[in-house]
Design an enzyme around this catalytic site. Structure first.
Site, mmCIF file in Angstrom:
data_model
loop_
_atom_site.group_PDB
_atom_site.id
_atom_site.type_symbol
_atom_site.label_atom_id
_atom_site.label_comp_id
_atom_site.label_asym_id
_atom_site.label_seq_id
_atom_site.Cartn_x
_atom_site.Cartn_y
_atom_site.Cartn_z
ATOM 1 N N GLU A 1 0.826 -1.225 0.000
ATOM 2 C CA GLU A 1 0.000 0.000 0.000
ATOM 3 C C GLU A 1 0.851 1.263 0.000
ATOM 4 O O GLU A 1 0.641 2.177 0.806
ATOM 5 C CB GLU A 1 -0.959 -0.002 1.199
ATOM 6 N N GLU B 1 -5.069 -8.591 -0.331
ATOM 7 C CA GLU B 1 -5.810 -8.376 0.920
ATOM 8 C C GLU B 1 -7.269 -8.197 0.539
ATOM 9 O O GLU B 1 -7.606 -7.289 -0.232
ATOM 10 C CB GLU B 1 -5.321 -7.120 1.656
HETATM 11 O O1 AHR Z 1 -5.112 -6.003 7.219
HETATM 12 C C1 AHR Z 1 -4.905 -4.847 7.962
HETATM 13 C C2 AHR Z 1 -4.246 -3.723 7.165
HETATM 14 O O2 AHR Z 1 -5.105 -3.287 6.153
HETATM 15 C C3 AHR Z 1 -2.985 -4.069 6.425
HETATM 16 O O3 AHR Z 1 -1.854 -4.018 7.227
HETATM 17 C C4 AHR Z 1 -2.921 -3.010 5.375
HETATM 18 O O4 AHR Z 1 -2.200 -3.393 4.239
HETATM 19 C C5 AHR Z 1 -4.376 -2.702 5.096
HETATM 20 O O5 AHR Z 1 -4.615 -1.340 5.070
#
Ligand code: AHR
Length: 495
Positions: free
Chosen positions: A173, A292
């Site tokens: 990110e 994610e």
């Molecule tokens: O999963 C929690 C967080 O969410 C992760 O660390 C990040 O990549 C995302 O914003």
């Protein structure tokens, strides 16, 4: 009662389902590692600190890939802090989650865990506060035969055999100002390209995932992806995408229509990949890796107050969340030609299908959906034409009440059906234009008493998968009835 027909044709194929879309994600965050996968004080812990009860439950999901150590945590993580004799590893303040990080669990412990659960490791290098060279050294530590500085360090730490880590994420990110070391797209692209080059020079067999937009509401959404891919698209294999679903209000049916928006996100990012590929006259195909994804909107407090293993992001999933998780999987199957990898965020305690406590393990409702689809994942995803009643949600547009996908595996057809109606059951007819459905092999159904119902330590089995026997097969078609707010996974014999 509403009635929907799902029309299929065995030759109308989207693509082979890549088992990597059933991957997971483990971050040094809250109680995911400590008190999660690593809990040496627990009476059930084995010699590596993994609880036997947790191992058994996680194994059921057959996750082929596990991403580690973050997430946001990765952008402040220096991998050498987590290797070598435990007594020499530093106790550190993790700025990302404002928590204490003892580094008792690091690369070597993670690889052991992966071996036990048959996960392919996927490591996120630090491109926030770390350097391309540090990333490249990690590749040497993991993948090179001994005889050089970092591979010898691995040997000294107990493993002469290289780990063969194939999957590497080039940061996390990096478009977000919350990210340690965040930089604008052009600078990130240069950093990622430098890291990619040095990492692939060290081990040409690795596959790389470059940071795409962290979410669809970022002002730089799609533009970030274009800039990054134009600069370093030739050096990478996947574009990372993240998606955490949240309802816009208290309207269950609107929330369940979010598959429209997930479909659109995948298609928009794929369009950028194609655009860049075409403009560069490159034959290289960059796939989407949704590394994610989950539902996450209730427990958003990420401040660990300087503590060790604080309770953070311990999301409790209810029935509607669970059907959204099923919707994510259906979206991935609908885009089997584009989404080649995905990682559920996360696997234990932190927004996870499983929670731990000293007294045992709680299986959250999303676990069953993941298991229901994962056990039927072999084969090719078929195009579905869903003919039935529709509705229009306030935020997510028009969808059919029934969301449907299908996987064809030789003489076997599995269908995955969500009834989004909160009020009415639905009859669903499954029809293959060029083949006959001859029998039902097995089926499972998940539903619950109401949209907000959830499993808890006091009532752990409010929502779970049960065998579904009432599937009628006649005239080469299958017919079944779905209760309101339910998900079915059914495997049929065909010829
Ligand atoms: O999963 C929690 C967080 O969410 C992760 O660390 C990040 O990549 C995302 O914003």
């Amino acid at each position: 009662m509403k009635s929907t027909t799902v029309h299929l044709h065995s030759e109308f194929q989207i693509g082979k389902v890549d088992e990597r879309i059933f991957g997971g994600f483990l971050e040094h965050l809250g109680r995911a590692v400590y008190q999660g996968v690593y809990d040496p004080e627990n009476p059930q812990a084995d010699e590596d600190g993994l609880r036997e009860d947790l191992r058994q439950v996680l194994a059921r999901l057959k996750m082929p890939v596990m991403r580690y150590p973050g997430g946001n945590f990765a952008s402040g993580y220096h991998w050498q802090d987590g290797v070598g004799p435990r007594e020499d590893r530093p106790m550190l303040r993790d700025l990302t989650w404002n928590s204490l990080e003892p580094n008792a669990f690091g690369t070597d412990e993670f690889i052991k865990l992966c071996r036990k659960l048959h996960w392919d490791p996927m490591l996120t290098v630090n491109l926030g506060t770390g350097s391309p060279e540090e990333a490249r050294n990690w590749v040497e530590y993991c993948n090179c035969p001994s005889g050089t500085r970092y591979s010898d360090l691995r040997t000294a730490n107990g493993s002469a055999e290289p780990y063969g880590v194939k999957l590497w994420c080039l940061g996390n990110e990096m478009d977000g100002e919350w990210q340690l070391g965040h930089i604008p797209a052009p600078q990130y692209a240069i950093r990622a390209q430098q890291a990619a080059k040095m990492m692939k020079d060290t081990d040409p067999s690795i596959e790389l995932i470059v940071c795409g937009s962290s979410n669809i509401t970022m002002p730089s959404y799609l533009e970030w992806d274009r800039v990054v891919l134009e600069y370093c698209g030739d050096a990478v294999d996947y574009l990372s995408a993240h998606r955490y679903a949240q309802p816009a209000g208290d309207d269950t049916e609107d929330f369940l229509a979010i598959t429209n928006s997930i479909d659109r996100q995948i298609e928009e990012l794929d369009t950028v990949c194609h655009f860049v590929q075409t403009r560069r006259r490159s034959n290289r195909r960059v796939s989407i890796c949704m590394d994610e994804w989950n539902v996450w909107y209730k427990d958003m407090d990420g401040n660990g107050q300087g503590k060790f293993a604080p309770h953070l992001l311990e999301e409790v999933f209810n029935l509607e969340d669970t059907l959204v998780v099923a919707g994510f999987l259906n979206s991935f199957l609908r885009h089997a030609d584009v989404v080649k990898m995905a990682n559920l965020a996360q696997i234990v305690n932190v927004a996870a299908p499983v929670q731990t406590a000293d007294q045992g393990i709680l299986i959250q409702s999303i676990f069953y959906v993941l298991e229901m689809v994962s056990k039927r994942r072999n084969g090719v995803s078929l195009r579905t034409s869903v003919c039935g009643p529709t509705y229009t949600g306030k935020t997510n547009g028009t969808v059919t009440y029934i969301d449907a996908t299908a996987i064809l595996d030789c003489q076997r057809l599995s269908v995955f059906l969500i009834n989004r109606s909160s009020a009415e059951p639905s009859e669903v007819v499954v029809s293959l234009a060029d083949m006959c459905i001859t029998a039902m092999e097995n089926g499972e159904l998940l539903t619950g008493p109401e949209a907000k119902a959830a499993n808890s330590w006091d009532e752990p089995a409010i929502i779970k998968a049960v065998d579904m026997t009432e599937v009628a097969v006649s005239d080469g078609r299958a017919r079944l009835k779905l209760p309101p707010l339910s998900f079915a996974a059914v495997t049929l014999r065909i010829e």
